[in-house]
Design an enzyme around this catalytic site. Structure first.
Site, mmCIF file in Angstrom:
data_model
loop_
_atom_site.group_PDB
_atom_site.id
_atom_site.type_symbol
_atom_site.label_atom_id
_atom_site.label_comp_id
_atom_site.label_asym_id
_atom_site.label_seq_id
_atom_site.Cartn_x
_atom_site.Cartn_y
_atom_site.Cartn_z
ATOM 1 N N ASP A 150 0.731 -1.220 -0.142
ATOM 2 C CA ASP A 150 -0.053 -0.109 -0.158
ATOM 3 C C ASP A 150 0.890 1.328 0.123
ATOM 4 O O ASP A 150 0.458 2.060 -0.791
ATOM 5 C CB ASP A 150 -1.112 0.028 1.135
ATOM 6 C CG ASP A 150 -0.321 -0.241 2.341
ATOM 7 O OD1 ASP A 150 0.622 -0.573 2.501
ATOM 8 O OD2 ASP A 150 -1.139 -0.555 3.486
ATOM 9 N N ASP B 143 7.230 3.681 3.492
ATOM 10 C CA ASP B 143 7.752 4.770 4.084
ATOM 11 C C ASP B 143 9.174 5.035 4.488
ATOM 12 O O ASP B 143 9.712 5.166 3.436
ATOM 13 C CB ASP B 143 6.798 4.595 5.417
ATOM 14 C CG ASP B 143 7.075 5.940 6.215
ATOM 15 O OD1 ASP B 143 7.137 7.013 5.762
ATOM 16 O OD2 ASP B 143 6.603 5.796 7.700
ATOM 17 N N LEU C 121 9.794 -3.393 4.125
ATOM 18 C CA LEU C 121 9.776 -4.034 3.024
ATOM 19 C C LEU C 121 11.203 -4.868 2.727
ATOM 20 O O LEU C 121 11.256 -5.846 2.042
ATOM 21 C CB LEU C 121 9.425 -2.977 1.956
ATOM 22 C CG LEU C 121 9.306 -3.554 0.396
ATOM 23 C CD1 LEU C 121 8.358 -4.684 0.275
ATOM 24 C CD2 LEU C 121 9.196 -2.371 -0.671
ATOM 25 N N LYS D 145 6.186 7.383 -0.006
ATOM 26 C CA LYS D 145 6.591 8.496 0.828
ATOM 27 C C LYS D 145 8.116 8.557 0.599
ATOM 28 O O LYS D 145 8.669 8.379 1.633
ATOM 29 C CB LYS D 145 6.179 8.038 2.429
ATOM 30 C CG LYS D 145 5.430 9.278 2.813
ATOM 31 C CD LYS D 145 4.894 8.931 4.395
ATOM 32 C CE LYS D 145 3.514 9.152 4.639
ATOM 33 N NZ LYS D 145 3.351 8.664 6.005
HETATM 34 P P1 IMP Z 1 7.997 1.218 6.440
HETATM 35 O O1 IMP Z 1 8.108 1.503 5.067
HETATM 36 O O2 IMP Z 1 8.692 -0.053 6.907
HETATM 37 O O3 IMP Z 1 8.503 2.384 7.340
HETATM 38 O O4 IMP Z 1 6.673 0.924 6.987
HETATM 39 C C1 IMP Z 1 5.590 1.122 5.846
HETATM 40 C C2 IMP Z 1 4.367 0.801 6.613
HETATM 41 O O5 IMP Z 1 3.776 1.815 7.525
HETATM 42 C C3 IMP Z 1 2.996 0.571 5.598
HETATM 43 O O6 IMP Z 1 2.824 -0.676 5.266
HETATM 44 C C4 IMP Z 1 1.867 1.119 6.571
HETATM 45 O O7 IMP Z 1 1.576 0.080 7.392
HETATM 46 C C5 IMP Z 1 2.400 2.124 7.612
HETATM 47 N N1 IMP Z 1 2.408 3.451 7.057
HETATM 48 C C6 IMP Z 1 3.194 4.462 6.720
HETATM 49 N N2 IMP Z 1 2.819 5.470 6.396
HETATM 50 C C7 IMP Z 1 1.520 5.466 6.574
HETATM 51 C C8 IMP Z 1 0.593 6.300 6.546
HETATM 52 O O8 IMP Z 1 0.818 7.769 6.083
HETATM 53 N N3 IMP Z 1 -0.957 6.049 7.145
HETATM 54 C C9 IMP Z 1 -0.911 4.898 7.306
HETATM 55 N N4 IMP Z 1 0.005 3.774 7.533
HETATM 56 C C10 IMP Z 1 1.427 4.211 7.134
HETATM 57 MG MG MG Z 2 1.350 -2.169 5.388
#
Ligand code: IMP
Ligand code: MG
Length: 181
Positions: free
Chosen positions: A102, A105, A110, A133
């Protein structure tokens, strides 16, 4: 616009249903064009990505299979340590894997999942994320299919949640700053 329980914290719609649908159709066409004749599997990490997956898979006009995994990230932990709470049901050796996300971040979750899947020797492993993002990225990841670059704001809807809620909004929206503070 239809109102939803809890949407008093929604600030504004960032990506409308129509805008999302048009981009999902394009992503589906690209994935289909790149995977004709392959053993294509869409692998999805539960839970938020299933909304995107459900639309994306119907925009891919070649045979494919779906598989799911679940992970939990250690909140506050460094180095992106992640625990698998549900593994894939099927082996992926020799298959062409598209990991469906989805939102990416920091990329830490991932990155861990990709490393684990790569060790299982799929024929190919690529990433399709609806939202990127990118200013928040900590680890550099190859992203073959990207829906939209989004600003560093907390987003809800189309699978994204705030405390487990608002995944069912049909659009992606920002939330009021005081709701995430
Ligand atoms: P990361 O890339 O390991 O930091 O984590 C990504 C995960 O953080 C995503 O799969 C979402 O579950 C959650 N996440 C990151 N940004 C958002 C947001 O803006 N809204 C809701 N969930 C988010
Ligand atoms: Mg997720």
């Amino acid at each position: 616009m239809t109102r939803y329980a809890g949407d008093e914290i929604v600030e504004r719609v960032l990506l409308s249903e129509d805008v999302i649908a048009a981009r999902v159709a394009e992503l589906g066409r690209s994935i289909a064009a790149d995977h004709s004749g392959h053993d294509l599997r869409l692998v999805t990490v539960l839970r938020g990505s299933v909304i995107f997956l459900a639309d994306l898979c119907r925009a891919i006009d070649v045979p494919l299979a779906l598989d799911f995994m679940a992970v939990s990230s250690y909140a506050g932990g460094s180095g992106g340590s992640v625990r698998i709470t549900k593994d894939l049901d099927d082996p992926i050796e020799g298959a062409s894997i598209v990991l469906v996300e989805d939102i990416i971040d920091t990329g830490l979750t991932l990155n861990y999942v990709l490393t684990m899947l790569r060790a299982r020797n799929p024929a190919s492993l690529s990433v399709c994320t609806l939202l990127d993002k990118d200013v928040r990225r900590i680890v550099d990841l190859p992203i073959e299919y990207r829906g939209f670059a989004v600003p560093d704001r907390f987003l809800v809807g189309y699978g994204l949640d705030i405390a487990g809620r608002l995944r069912n909004l049909p659009y992606v929206a920002t939330v009021r700053e005081d709701a995430v503070a």
